[in-house]
Design a protein around this motif. Structure first.
Motif, PDB file in Angstrom:
ATOM      1  N   MET A  47       0.748  -1.047   0.031  1.00 34.54           N
ATOM      2  CA  MET A  47       0.122  -0.100  -0.033  1.00 34.54           C
ATOM      3  C   MET A  47       0.883   1.228   0.004  1.00 34.54           C
ATOM      4  SD  MET A  47      -3.275  -0.890   2.565  1.00 34.54           S
ATOM      5  CE  MET A  47      -4.154  -2.209   2.209  1.00 34.54           C
ATOM      6  N   GLU A  48       0.410   2.175  -0.786  1.00 33.25           N
ATOM      7  CA  GLU A  48       1.226   3.388  -0.964  1.00 33.25           C
ATOM      8  C   GLU A  48       0.590   4.644  -0.136  1.00 33.25           C
ATOM      9  OE1 GLU A  48       3.209   6.335  -4.350  1.00 33.25           O
ATOM     10  OE2 GLU A  48       1.961   5.056  -5.002  1.00 33.25           O
ATOM     11  N   ILE A  49       1.397   5.254   0.755  1.00 34.20           N
ATOM     12  CA  ILE A  49       0.900   6.330   1.770  1.00 34.20           C
ATOM     13  C   ILE A  49       1.523   7.599   1.039  1.00 34.20           C
ATOM     14  CG2 ILE A  49       0.850   7.321   4.028  1.00 34.20           C
ATOM     15  CD1 ILE A  49       0.795   4.271   4.864  1.00 34.20           C
ATOM     16  N   LEU A  50       0.652   8.481   0.831  1.00 31.62           N
ATOM     17  CA  LEU A  50       1.177  10.025   0.631  1.00 31.62           C
ATOM     18  C   LEU A  50       1.044  10.877   1.893  1.00 31.62           C
ATOM     19  CD1 LEU A  50       1.829  12.535  -1.327  1.00 31.62           C
ATOM     20  CD2 LEU A  50      -0.629  12.799  -1.311  1.00 31.62           C
ATOM     21  N   ILE A  51       2.311  11.243   2.256  1.00 36.33           N
ATOM     22  CA  ILE A  51       2.441  12.306   3.490  1.00 36.33           C
ATOM     23  C   ILE A  51       2.653  13.565   3.127  1.00 36.33           C
ATOM     24  CG2 ILE A  51       4.028  12.688   5.588  1.00 36.33           C
ATOM     25  CD1 ILE A  51       4.788   9.659   5.513  1.00 36.33           C
ATOM     26  N   VAL A  52       2.032  14.636   3.802  1.00 38.05           N
ATOM     27  CA  VAL A  52       2.284  15.937   3.201  1.00 38.05           C
ATOM     28  C   VAL A  52       2.627  16.661   4.467  1.00 38.05           C
ATOM     29  CG1 VAL A  52       1.206  17.978   2.295  1.00 38.05           C
ATOM     30  CG2 VAL A  52       0.470  15.698   1.374  1.00 38.05           C
ATOM     31  N   GLU A  53       3.786  16.970   4.720  1.00 35.70           N
ATOM     32  CA  GLU A  53       4.247  17.467   5.909  1.00 35.70           C
ATOM     33  C   GLU A  53       5.472  18.421   5.638  1.00 35.70           C
ATOM     34  OE1 GLU A  53       5.331  18.908   9.467  1.00 35.70           O
ATOM     35  OE2 GLU A  53       3.978  17.258   9.543  1.00 35.70           O
ATOM     36  N   ASP A  54       5.315  19.841   6.068  1.00 35.02           N
ATOM     37  CA  ASP A  54       6.381  20.809   5.895  1.00 35.02           C
ATOM     38  C   ASP A  54       7.514  20.593   6.870  1.00 35.02           C
ATOM     39  OD1 ASP A  54       4.966  21.882   7.995  1.00 35.02           O
ATOM     40  OD2 ASP A  54       5.361  23.837   7.533  1.00 35.02           O
ATOM     41  N   ASP A  55       7.533  19.905   7.873  1.00 33.88           N
ATOM     42  CA  ASP A  55       8.727  19.622   8.913  1.00 33.88           C
ATOM     43  C   ASP A  55       9.642  18.516   8.198  1.00 33.88           C
ATOM     44  OD1 ASP A  55      10.489  18.744  10.840  1.00 33.88           O
ATOM     45  OD2 ASP A  55       9.243  19.613  11.983  1.00 33.88           O
ATOM     46  N   ALA A  56      11.063  19.005   7.650  1.00 32.22           N
ATOM     47  CA  ALA A  56      11.635  18.050   6.820  1.00 32.22           C
ATOM     48  C   ALA A  56      12.207  16.913   7.801  1.00 32.22           C
ATOM     49  CB  ALA A  56      13.020  18.647   6.367  1.00 32.22           C
ATOM     50  N   ASP A  57      12.407  17.151   9.126  1.00 35.19           N
ATOM     51  CA  ASP A  57      12.843  16.017   9.955  1.00 35.19           C
ATOM     52  C   ASP A  57      11.606  15.068  10.233  1.00 35.19           C
ATOM     53  OD1 ASP A  57      15.220  16.997  10.320  1.00 35.19           O
ATOM     54  OD2 ASP A  57      14.783  18.458  12.147  1.00 35.19           O
ATOM     55  N   SER A  63       4.405  20.283   0.766  1.00 34.44           N
ATOM     56  CA  SER A  63       3.160  21.220   0.788  1.00 34.44           C
ATOM     57  C   SER A  63       1.803  20.403  -0.143  1.00 34.44           C
ATOM     58  CB  SER A  63       3.663  22.507  -0.199  1.00 34.44           C
ATOM     59  OG  SER A  63       3.707  22.177  -1.518  1.00 34.44           O
ATOM     60  N   ALA A  64       0.707  21.011   0.192  1.00 37.69           N
ATOM     61  CA  ALA A  64      -0.497  20.681  -0.300  1.00 37.69           C
ATOM     62  C   ALA A  64      -0.517  20.767  -1.917  1.00 37.69           C
ATOM     63  CB  ALA A  64      -1.620  21.223   0.387  1.00 37.69           C
ATOM     64  N   GLU A  65      -0.046  21.708  -2.147  1.00 39.60           N
ATOM     65  CA  GLU A  65       0.067  21.971  -3.874  1.00 39.60           C
ATOM     66  C   GLU A  65       0.749  20.821  -4.380  1.00 39.60           C
ATOM     67  OE1 GLU A  65      -0.944  25.946  -1.917  1.00 39.60           O
ATOM     68  OE2 GLU A  65       0.774  24.317  -1.623  1.00 39.60           O
ATOM     69  N   GLU A  66       1.819  20.549  -3.686  1.00 39.92           N
ATOM     70  CA  GLU A  66       2.662  19.196  -4.236  1.00 39.92           C
ATOM     71  C   GLU A  66       2.062  18.031  -3.911  1.00 39.92           C
ATOM     72  OE1 GLU A  66       7.355  19.491  -3.517  1.00 39.92           O
ATOM     73  OE2 GLU A  66       6.433  20.405  -1.823  1.00 39.92           O
ATOM     74  N   GLY A  67       1.205  17.932  -2.991  1.00 40.57           N
ATOM     75  CA  GLY A  67       0.605  16.585  -2.553  1.00 40.57           C
ATOM     76  C   GLY A  67      -0.540  16.402  -3.687  1.00 40.57           C
ATOM     77  N   LEU A  68      -1.291  17.500  -3.903  1.00 39.43           N
ATOM     78  CA  LEU A  68      -2.459  17.180  -4.897  1.00 39.43           C
ATOM     79  C   LEU A  68      -1.919  16.900  -6.264  1.00 39.43           C
ATOM     80  CD1 LEU A  68      -4.483  20.431  -4.070  1.00 39.43           C
ATOM     81  CD2 LEU A  68      -5.168  18.167  -3.925  1.00 39.43           C
ATOM     82  N   LYS A  69      -0.624  17.334  -6.625  1.00 35.16           N
ATOM     83  CA  LYS A  69       0.095  16.741  -8.065  1.00 35.16           C
ATOM     84  C   LYS A  69       0.387  15.143  -8.033  1.00 35.16           C
ATOM     85  CE  LYS A  69       1.925  21.145  -9.054  1.00 35.16           C
ATOM     86  NZ  LYS A  69       3.154  22.024  -9.481  1.00 35.16           N
ATOM     87  N   LYS A  70       0.698  14.605  -6.537  1.00 33.19           N
ATOM     88  CA  LYS A  70       1.377  13.433  -6.383  1.00 33.19           C
ATOM     89  C   LYS A  70      -0.089  12.224  -6.067  1.00 33.19           C
ATOM     90  CE  LYS A  70       5.505  14.052  -6.301  1.00 33.19           C
ATOM     91  NZ  LYS A  70       6.536  13.543  -7.269  1.00 33.19           N
ATOM     92  N   LEU A  71      -1.239  12.996  -6.210  1.00 34.34           N
ATOM     93  CA  LEU A  71      -2.429  12.024  -6.044  1.00 34.34           C
ATOM     94  C   LEU A  71      -2.623  11.030  -7.192  1.00 34.34           C
ATOM     95  CD1 LEU A  71      -5.204  14.122  -4.064  1.00 34.34           C
ATOM     96  CD2 LEU A  71      -3.867  12.065  -3.206  1.00 34.34           C
ATOM     97  N   ASN A  72      -2.655  10.013  -6.858  1.00 41.25           N
ATOM     98  CA  ASN A  72      -3.085   8.819  -8.161  1.00 41.25           C
ATOM     99  C   ASN A  72      -3.827   7.625  -7.598  1.00 41.25           C
ATOM    100  OD1 ASN A  72      -1.218   6.511  -7.565  1.00 41.25           O
ATOM    101  ND2 ASN A  72       0.262   8.445  -7.442  1.00 41.25           N
ATOM    102  N   PRO A  73      -4.524   7.067  -8.369  1.00 41.91           N
ATOM    103  CA  PRO A  73      -5.559   5.791  -7.986  1.00 41.91           C
ATOM    104  C   PRO A  73      -4.606   4.775  -6.986  1.00 41.91           C
ATOM    105  CG  PRO A  73      -5.821   6.205 -10.336  1.00 41.91           C
ATOM    106  CD  PRO A  73      -4.507   7.144  -9.843  1.00 41.91           C
ATOM    107  N   GLY A  74      -3.201   4.862  -7.232  1.00 43.78           N
ATOM    108  CA  GLY A  74      -2.412   3.954  -6.369  1.00 43.78           C
ATOM    109  C   GLY A  74      -2.183   4.110  -4.810  1.00 43.78           C
ATOM    110  N   ILE A  75      -2.535   5.806  -4.500  1.00 41.49           N
ATOM    111  CA  ILE A  75      -2.578   5.989  -2.992  1.00 41.49           C
ATOM    112  C   ILE A  75      -3.635   5.573  -2.377  1.00 41.49           C
ATOM    113  CG2 ILE A  75      -2.594   8.076  -1.478  1.00 41.49           C
ATOM    114  CD1 ILE A  75      -0.025   8.014  -3.387  1.00 41.49           C
ATOM    115  N   SER A  76      -3.126   4.814  -1.352  1.00 39.09           N
ATOM    116  CA  SER A  76      -4.176   4.042  -0.332  1.00 39.09           C
ATOM    117  C   SER A  76      -4.608   4.887   0.799  1.00 39.09           C
ATOM    118  CB  SER A  76      -3.644   2.837   0.235  1.00 39.09           C
ATOM    119  OG  SER A  76      -3.238   2.043  -0.894  1.00 39.09           O
ATOM    120  N   LEU A  77      -3.770   6.064   1.279  1.00 43.08           N
ATOM    121  CA  LEU A  77      -4.040   6.820   2.371  1.00 43.08           C
ATOM    122  C   LEU A  77      -3.157   8.081   2.285  1.00 43.08           C
ATOM    123  CD1 LEU A  77      -4.949   6.951   5.694  1.00 43.08           C
ATOM    124  CD2 LEU A  77      -2.766   5.953   5.961  1.00 43.08           C
TER     125      LEU A  77
END
Length: 224
Positions: A1-11, A32-46
């Motif tokens: 399963m692929e998880i998308l994380i959108v978090e601005d704290d690099a650590d 960033s959210a803007e980057e996150g929206l570009k990464k969304l695809n049907p393979g993202i599970s969460l």
């Protein structure tokens, strides 16, 4: 399963990525959210979204995901903002769980596992459930009203499916929470009320299909 994380704290991104990958998940991580929206695809599970992001917030990103018709993608919010209003805003935006910072790795992994486990529709031998003009296709996780599709968030769909499957029976709020939010400690009665209000709004002139017994719970019923 692929998880998308959108978090601005690099650590924190690095810590989250390491622990989720160690648990066997594939991870895509952006700042960033803007980057996150570009990464969304049907393979993202969460999707795991920080709330306080530069530019578009996590709440705004979640709303955009839901508005664009992606009602089945589970969303967990990460934030230090844990007031009742913040939590209700998160669930209203289409979130499935709300994890307050700071949190332990074990708690995060448990939440991820729980949300993914309950992201599917309940198993049933009956694939189609109808109530008056309302039709629920469990296999497709879709709802139509008078033959017209209505777009629900995944949690709204699950709540409506629970009520319609038990048509005519009032279900206590505590039982609804146990069925749909059993692993989410931030869920309160008002969370259910918010979801019900959103469902009623989407039912339009048929909003009275969802009935309320004050101080107890909700019921789906159809009267000709």
């Amino acid at each position: 399963m692929e998880i998308l994380i959108v978090e601005d704290d690099a650590d924190l991104r690095e810590i989250l990525t390491f622990n989720l990958e160690s648990a066997g998940y594939s991870v895509t991580c952006v700042g960033s959210a803007e980057e996150g929206l570009k990464k969304l695809n049907p393979g993202i599970s969460l999707a795991i979204l920080d709330v306080m992001l530069p530019g578009m917030s996590g709440f705004q990103m979640a709303r955009k995901i839901r508005e664009e018709g992606n009602s089945n993608l589970p969303i967990i919010f990460l934030t230090a903002r844990t007031s009742e209003n913040d939590i209700l805003t998160g669930f209203s935006a289409g979130g499935d769980d709300y994890l307050g910072k700071p949190f332990s790795t074990s708690e995060l992994l448990a939440r991820v596992k729980a949300v993914l486990k309950r992201s599917g529709s309940p198993n049933s031998e009956v694939d189609i459930v109808t109530l008056g003009p309302l039709k629920i296709d469990r296999k497709a996780a879709s709802v139509t009203l008078d033959g017209n599709p209505i777009v629900l968030s995944r949690k709204e769909y699950q709540l409506l499916e629970l009520l319609v499957s038990n048509a005519g029976k009032y279900i206590p709020r505590s039982e609804i929470i146990a069925c749909l939010w059993q692993d989410a400690p931030y869920v309160i009665d008002r969370t259910i009320d918010v979801h019900i209000a959103r469902i009623r709004g989407k039912l339009g002139s048929y909003r009275d299909i969802i009935k309320n017994r004050i101080g107890f719970g909700y019921c789906a019923a159809w009267e000709e």
